[in-house]
Scaffold this motif. Structure first.
Motif, short mmCIF file in Angstrom:
data_model
loop_
_atom_site.label_atom_id
_atom_site.label_comp_id
_atom_site.label_asym_id
_atom_site.label_seq_id
_atom_site.Cartn_x
_atom_site.Cartn_y
_atom_site.Cartn_z
N GLN A 194 59.10 61.62 48.55
CA GLN A 194 59.19 62.93 47.92
C GLN A 194 60.32 62.98 46.90
OE1 GLN A 194 59.54 66.21 50.66
NE2 GLN A 194 59.79 67.74 49.05
N ALA A 195 61.46 62.37 47.23
CA ALA A 195 62.59 62.36 46.31
C ALA A 195 62.24 61.61 45.03
CB ALA A 195 63.81 61.73 46.99
N ILE A 196 61.55 60.49 45.16
CA ILE A 196 61.16 59.71 43.99
C ILE A 196 60.23 60.52 43.09
CG2 ILE A 196 59.83 57.70 43.24
CD1 ILE A 196 60.95 56.22 45.69
N GLU A 197 59.26 61.17 43.70
CA GLU A 197 58.30 61.93 42.89
C GLU A 197 58.94 63.13 42.23
OE1 GLU A 197 55.17 62.50 45.73
OE2 GLU A 197 54.61 60.38 45.70
N GLU A 198 59.90 63.76 42.88
CA GLU A 198 60.60 64.89 42.26
C GLU A 198 61.50 64.43 41.12
OE1 GLU A 198 62.65 66.76 45.48
OE2 GLU A 198 60.85 67.82 46.21
N ARG A 199 62.27 63.38 41.34
CA ARG A 199 63.23 62.93 40.34
C ARG A 199 62.56 62.34 39.10
NH1 ARG A 199 67.98 60.12 44.14
NH2 ARG A 199 68.22 61.94 45.53
N PHE A 200 61.41 61.69 39.28
CA PHE A 200 60.73 61.06 38.15
C PHE A 200 59.54 61.87 37.66
CE2 PHE A 200 63.16 57.71 40.09
CZ PHE A 200 63.58 56.92 39.02
#
Length: 432
Positions: A194-200
């Motif tokens: 989830q963090a990866i998809e939000e940040r990128f």
């Protein structure tokens, strides 16, 4: 001393060797793959971006079962100074639809999957075995030795990587020039999906790939890369070996600084580093490909043959490895039909490479190697771009100037002459 006989022995269970093994085994040939590592992919750092349409030719609809991390839909080129950066971004959601253009893979997982496919097709894979030398009889390659054992074969395929001593021993390749080698330092950082998809700014299985120039390598010829996996980020730098020595720069210090850069630090924040290492990579493009890729009883494929492309915007190696493995397998199958594994019979390998995308693309980017040696790419153009955009966007209540004046002023302050700018522009257009 015992001697086992096989139709084909493949040295190295990387993408080139495994692709050849899969195709040959599917056609019914007796194939054994000898791998020095504990398992296929064990010697690889993290993974990379695989331009995957060639894999669909080998294993149709591979995405339905292969351990793919993400489908690359976002490409960013970054011009970086120590404190600032300019991003040029391209996004195409069509790239997230089959047949996929590019995917990220973790090689420890992906290579094992491809090895399993080769085994299912009938290939034998032997791991933890180091090949000592090739066997010759009357000038022809007839097999290999491992420890006190001999393994004989009708044909040997050398897929043992950039440092292929097998290709050198067979007389197909000499020592590699330092200017054709680079050192890659790389880290794998785990983060929640989830963090990866939000940040990128990603949805579902979309992925992002960065190519970074300038301070990413502290001005050393090369570049940085940064891409998303499902639950991790891969980041690293690739720096040309001769320039690295000349500038007396340490790769791990450069990578550590990149991880602290204002672009990167927020994206890797709170991540856990699980891999950190360095390895040699090829940088010479078509200039480091041997003039002859086959001899009596042997062919060389993948990195062992120097099949890599670095255009500055795109780094390719895995698709060339798969393609060369497939071409080698096709040549061996044709040689088997004739019952002849001489250099003349195996010469169709070179023809297949020349007629396909591998040699055509290598030749297309033949001038990229010289262009990428231009120091200004790494020392001057990133500061120039950042200075120009600073002049455009900085509103400090002084009267604004015309865009052309901003360009003139930024070029003047960069120290780049207009003649050098023109030369680099022409050189870049011709190279890329």
């Amino acid at each position: 001393m015992s001697a086992d006989k096989y139709e084909v022995i493949i040295i190295g269970a990387g993408l080139a060797g495994l692709s050849a093994a899969y195709k040959l085994a599917k056609a019914g040939m007796e194939v054994v793959v000898v791998e020095r590592g504990d398992y296929p992919g064990s010697k690889n750092l993290s993974g990379g971006v695989l331009y995957s349409r060639i894999l669909d030719q080998l294993i149709p609809d591979f995405w339905e079962e292969a351990p793919i991390e993400r489908y690359i839909t976002n490409y960013l080129t970054t011009l970086m100074t120590p404190t600032d950066y300019v991003n040029i971004e391209y996004k195409d959601q069509e790239l997230a639809k089959p047949p996929y253009n590019a995917v990220t893979v973790l090689r420890a997982k992906f290579d094992r999957w491809l090895a399993e496919k080769a085994e299912e097709a009938g290939a034998m894979i032997v791991t933890g075995v180091k090949v000592d030398k090739v066997l010759k009889e009357g000038g022809r390659i007839t097999g290999i030795t491992t420890g006190d054992e001999e393994m004989l074969a009708d044909v040997v395929i050398a897929a043992d990587g950039i440092n292929s001593f097998i290709a050198q021993e067979a007389g197909l390749r000499g020592e590699i020039e330092p200017a054709h080698l680079a050192v890659g330092a790389k880290a794998l950082i785990e983060l929640p999906q989830q963090a990866i998809e939000e940040r990128f700014r990603l949805e579902g299985n979309e992925g992002t790939a960065y190519a970074m120039l300038g301070d990413a390598t502290h001005g050393v010829a090369g570049g940085g890369f940064f891409y998303t996996n499902r639950e991790s980020l891969s980041i690293g730098v690739v720096m040309r070996l001769d320039d690295l020595v000349k500038e007396k720069v340490k790769p791990f210090e450069v990578l550590d600084d990149l991880l602290r850069h204002p672009l990167v630090a927020p994206l890797v924040k709170d991540g856990t580093m699980t891999e950190y290492g360095a390895h040699l990579t090829a940088e010479g493009g078509v200039h480091m490909v041997p003039s002859q890729l086959h001899t009596d009883g042997m062919l060389i494929v993948g990195d062992a043959a120097g099949f890599t492309i670095n255009s500055g915007l795109v780094i390719r190696g895995m698709d060339l490895a798969i393609g060369s493995g497939m071409a080698a397998a096709e040549a061996v199958l044709e040689a088997k039909e004739r019952g002849d594994y001489s250099a003349a019979a195996l010469s169709s390998y070179q023809r297949k490479l020349d007629e396909g995308f591998i040699m055509k693309d290598l030749k297309l980017y033949a001038k990229a190697v010289d262009f990428m040696e231009t120091d200004r790419l790494y020392k001057n153009y990133a500061p120039l771009a950042n200075h120009l955009f600073g002049r455009i966007y900085n509103h400090d209540l002084s009267p604004k100037e015309h865009l052309w004046k901003s360009v003139l002023g930024s070029v003047q302050e960069s120290g780049i002459s207009w003649l050098d700018l023109a030369r680099d522009g022409i050189k870049g257009v011709r190279a890329l």
